[in-house]
Every structure is written in C-alpha cells, then in structure tokens.
Design a protein around this motif. Structure first.
Motif, PDB file in Angstrom:
ATOM      1  N   ASN A 143     -19.399 -30.919  30.627  1.00 10.50           N
ATOM      2  CA  ASN A 143     -19.678 -31.154  31.734  1.00 10.50           C
ATOM      3  C   ASN A 143     -18.957 -29.844  32.860  1.00 10.50           C
ATOM      4  N   HIS A 144     -19.689 -28.759  32.332  1.00  8.18           N
ATOM      5  CA  HIS A 144     -19.307 -27.644  32.977  1.00  8.18           C
ATOM      6  C   HIS A 144     -20.370 -27.169  34.105  1.00  8.18           C
TER       7      HIS A 144
ATOM      8  N   SER B  26     -14.133 -36.007  43.194  1.00 14.21           N
ATOM      9  CA  SER B  26     -14.432 -36.461  41.996  1.00 14.21           C
ATOM     10  C   SER B  26     -13.828 -37.530  41.280  1.00 14.21           C
ATOM     11  N   GLY B  27     -12.723 -37.818  42.156  1.00 15.96           N
ATOM     12  CA  GLY B  27     -11.968 -39.055  41.795  1.00 15.96           C
ATOM     13  C   GLY B  27     -10.851 -38.248  40.700  1.00 15.96           C
ATOM     14  N   GLY B  28     -10.432 -37.003  40.792  1.00 23.27           N
ATOM     15  CA  GLY B  28      -9.688 -36.348  39.666  1.00 23.27           C
ATOM     16  C   GLY B  28     -10.346 -36.466  38.265  1.00 23.27           C
ATOM     17  N   SER B  29     -11.666 -36.597  38.027  1.00 21.01           N
ATOM     18  CA  SER B  29     -12.447 -36.388  36.918  1.00 21.01           C
ATOM     19  C   SER B  29     -12.693 -34.862  36.470  1.00 21.01           C
TER      20      SER B  29
ATOM     21  N   THR C 135     -14.805 -31.635  33.120  1.00 21.67           N
ATOM     22  CA  THR C 135     -13.908 -32.777  32.732  1.00 21.67           C
ATOM     23  C   THR C 135     -12.928 -32.593  31.616  1.00 21.67           C
ATOM     24  N   GLU C 136     -13.122 -31.348  31.140  1.00 23.37           N
ATOM     25  CA  GLU C 136     -11.984 -31.143  30.315  1.00 23.37           C
ATOM     26  C   GLU C 136     -10.542 -30.953  30.435  1.00 23.37           C
ATOM     27  N   ARG C 137      -9.488 -31.331  29.861  1.00 23.47           N
ATOM     28  CA  ARG C 137      -8.122 -30.946  29.983  1.00 23.47           C
ATOM     29  C   ARG C 137      -7.898 -29.605  29.487  1.00 23.47           C
ATOM     30  N   PHE C 138      -6.980 -28.794  30.094  1.00 21.46           N
ATOM     31  CA  PHE C 138      -6.825 -27.640  29.727  1.00 21.46           C
ATOM     32  C   PHE C 138      -5.477 -27.491  28.810  1.00 21.46           C
TER      33      PHE C 138
ATOM     34  N   GLY D 282     -10.339 -17.322  34.026  1.00 13.45           N
ATOM     35  CA  GLY D 282      -9.590 -18.483  34.390  1.00 13.45           C
ATOM     36  C   GLY D 282      -9.467 -19.542  33.109  1.00 13.45           C
ATOM     37  N   PHE D 283     -10.689 -19.588  32.568  1.00 11.37           N
ATOM     38  CA  PHE D 283     -10.546 -20.564  31.098  1.00 11.37           C
ATOM     39  C   PHE D 283      -9.423 -19.877  30.107  1.00 11.37           C
ATOM     40  N   GLU D 284      -9.450 -18.644  29.999  1.00 11.29           N
ATOM     41  CA  GLU D 284      -8.459 -17.997  28.916  1.00 11.29           C
ATOM     42  C   GLU D 284      -7.319 -17.983  29.642  1.00 11.29           C
ATOM     43  N   ILE D 285      -7.099 -17.910  30.979  1.00  8.44           N
ATOM     44  CA  ILE D 285      -5.493 -17.843  31.345  1.00  8.44           C
ATOM     45  C   ILE D 285      -4.960 -19.317  31.273  1.00  8.44           C
TER      46      ILE D 285
END
Ligand SMILES: [Zn+2]
Length: 293
Positions: A124-125, A153-156, A180-183, A256-259
């Motif tokens: 969902n990117h 987005s309701g925090g989704s 939607t993925e948790r980091f 940002g994804f890496e960080i």
C-alpha cells in the motif's frame, strides 16, 4: 476504516490487478534481524522489481509508461541537472503514466494527489504529491499536512517525509510517502539506543524540533519525518540528517525507509549483502549517516 483508507487500499489492489505495479506483493523475500542492543528487529527486503523503474523499454512494454508520450509538452524544472521532466507534476503523469489512478486530497489547506508507487517499497505504498510544483524544503506546513493525512486515514497509513538529498530524489516537487506497514523503529523503547539522532515528539512540538535542527545550517541539515502511533495522539519521529552523510557503504542512499529500519536491496550485486548481512551490518548502515552532534 475511514473512507480515505478504504479508497487508498482498494486503489492499490486495483492497480496491482491492472499490472500497474512492477510486482505483486506476495513473493517478497524478507529477513528480520533482531538487534539485542537497540531492542528492535531490522528488516531487510529483496525487491528486484525496483530495478525495472529505469528500464524504459520494459515500462513501455507493460503499459506503465506511455510509448507515445509527447516529450515536448513535459514540464521540467530548470534546476534539474539531467533535464528530466518532473515525475510528480500531474500534467506529466497524465501524459507519461495514463494508467496511474490519482486520488485527490486536501491536506492542511492545500491540494495534493496520491498515486500508487509502481516501484513500490512497502505494501500500500503511495506517493502523495502537492498539486503545485513547489520545493521539497521543510516548512511548518509539512507537519500539518502529514498529520492531517494520518488522521484522515484513521491512522492506517503511516506518513513519511524525506528531506532533499536525504532520501528525496525529486527536491523540486513537494511529496510524501505513505504505507500501511509498521516500521521497525516503532518498536523502539529508548531513543538514545537508536544508531542515529532521533526525537519522538507530539504533533505540537514537531515543527519546532525539526526547525531547531535545520536552522543553524540550512545548507546541509535536513530531516526525515515519520508519523505513526495512536490516531488521536500521533507520534512524530524526527530524524536529524546531514546531506553530506547521505550514503552507507553496505546500502548506498539512505532515505526515510532505511532510517526507519527497512533496508531495501534490488541491484543484482547487492544480493550477497541481503543474504549475509547481520544485525550489526544493518545498525552500522544507519549509524553511518548519523550527523555529527
Ligand atoms: Zn513537479
């Protein structure tokens, strides 16, 4: 789920069914490397489909890129050293990627568009781009728009901002990444154990925190920002960046994804790193872009 979250998720699935995404998300290889010192697990992903994003012939063959696009009408920013057209201007997307479904958004008083990222990194990117061609530089509007989007987005959908030369490869057009993925960083207990400088603050403090970092040296200092956590009381993750430290030896460009703890590999010669990296490799990659205090 809110209407917006439902619309975004169903649009991503639709774009997958339509062949607009470069691969389907079912077969992604992933390694989780628990780091006992930091207290989280770094996430490595092998995503060879991303290499196709620069392959014009293949993109045209798949119908992701319009083979009959009129180069002469495309909008270019005169500051772009390679003279590329802006990938985020709506007029250019309509001409080059007519199958991209753009979802209009209104965030903190400005118009935006969300489009599924065909070279997606997370499920969902989407890339969320300003309707206007304006710079990616950090301003207080950015936190307001990100929080607005998170709430709508309701925090989704987690919302991420990359500073220019700190992950954002298109510094001329304001945009965010959402998923939607948790980091991995969301599992962090103590900020001081993270390998780079990170402040977790509430939405009221975030803008000042980022500006305090950038202010003394705006030429070099940047931030990455992530919004996650409780929808009623979101947590803003502000990562200090310096454009002179944008790369890690084992990873290349660090965005940002890496960080946030996701290390994405796609080039054939990095397969060996994906296979053999340890939690120390991952932690070191993030430590290498830590600015000098
Ligand atoms: Zn643009």
């Amino acid at each position: 789920m809110t209407n917006l979250a439902t619309t975004l998720e169903s649009t991503w699935r639709l774009q997958e069914d339509e062949g607009f995404l470069l691969s389907d998300p079912s077969g992604v290889e992933e390694r989780t490397l628990p780091d006992p010192d930091v207290g989280i697990g770094w996430r490595l992903r092998w995503m060879p489909h991303r290499e196709l994003r620069a392959n014009t012939v293949e993109l045209e063959r798949r119908g992701i890129l319009n083979p009959d696009r009129r180069h002469e009408i495309l909008i270019r920013d005169p500051r772009d050293p390679s003279g590329r057209h802006c990938f985020l201007c709506k007029e250019n997307i309509t001409e080059c990627n007519p199958r991209e479904r753009l979802i209009p958004l209104h965030l903190a008083g400005r118009d935006y568009l969300a489009g599924a990222n065909f070279a997606w990194i997370e499920r969902n990117h989407f890339t969320v781009m300003a309707a206007e061609h304006v710079d990616q530089d950090f301003t207080s509007h950015i936190i307001d728009a990100m929080v607005d989007l998170y709430r709508q987005s309701g925090g989704s959908f987690r919302v991420m901002y990359n500073g220019p030369q700190a992950g954002a490869t298109i510094p001329w057009h304001l945009h965010y990444q959402i998923t939607t993925e948790r980091f991995p960083v969301e599992d962090l207990g103590d900020d001081s154990r993270y390998p780079t400088m990170l402040w977790r603050v509430d939405t009221a403090e975030a803008s000042a925190m980022a500006s305090d970092w950038i202010g003394p040296d705006p030429e070099h200092r940047r931030v990455n920002v992530l919004i996650a956590g409780e929808v009623d009381r979101p947590t803003v993750y502000v990562f200090a960046r310096d454009r002179r430290r944008s790369r890690a030896k084992s990873k290349g460009l660090m965005g940002g994804f890496e960080i946030c703890g996701d290390l994405i590999y796609s080039e054939p010669d990095t397969r060996v790193i994906f296979d053999t990296a340890t939690f120390e490799t991952a932690r070191k990659a993030i430590a290498e872009v830590r600015p000098e205090d």
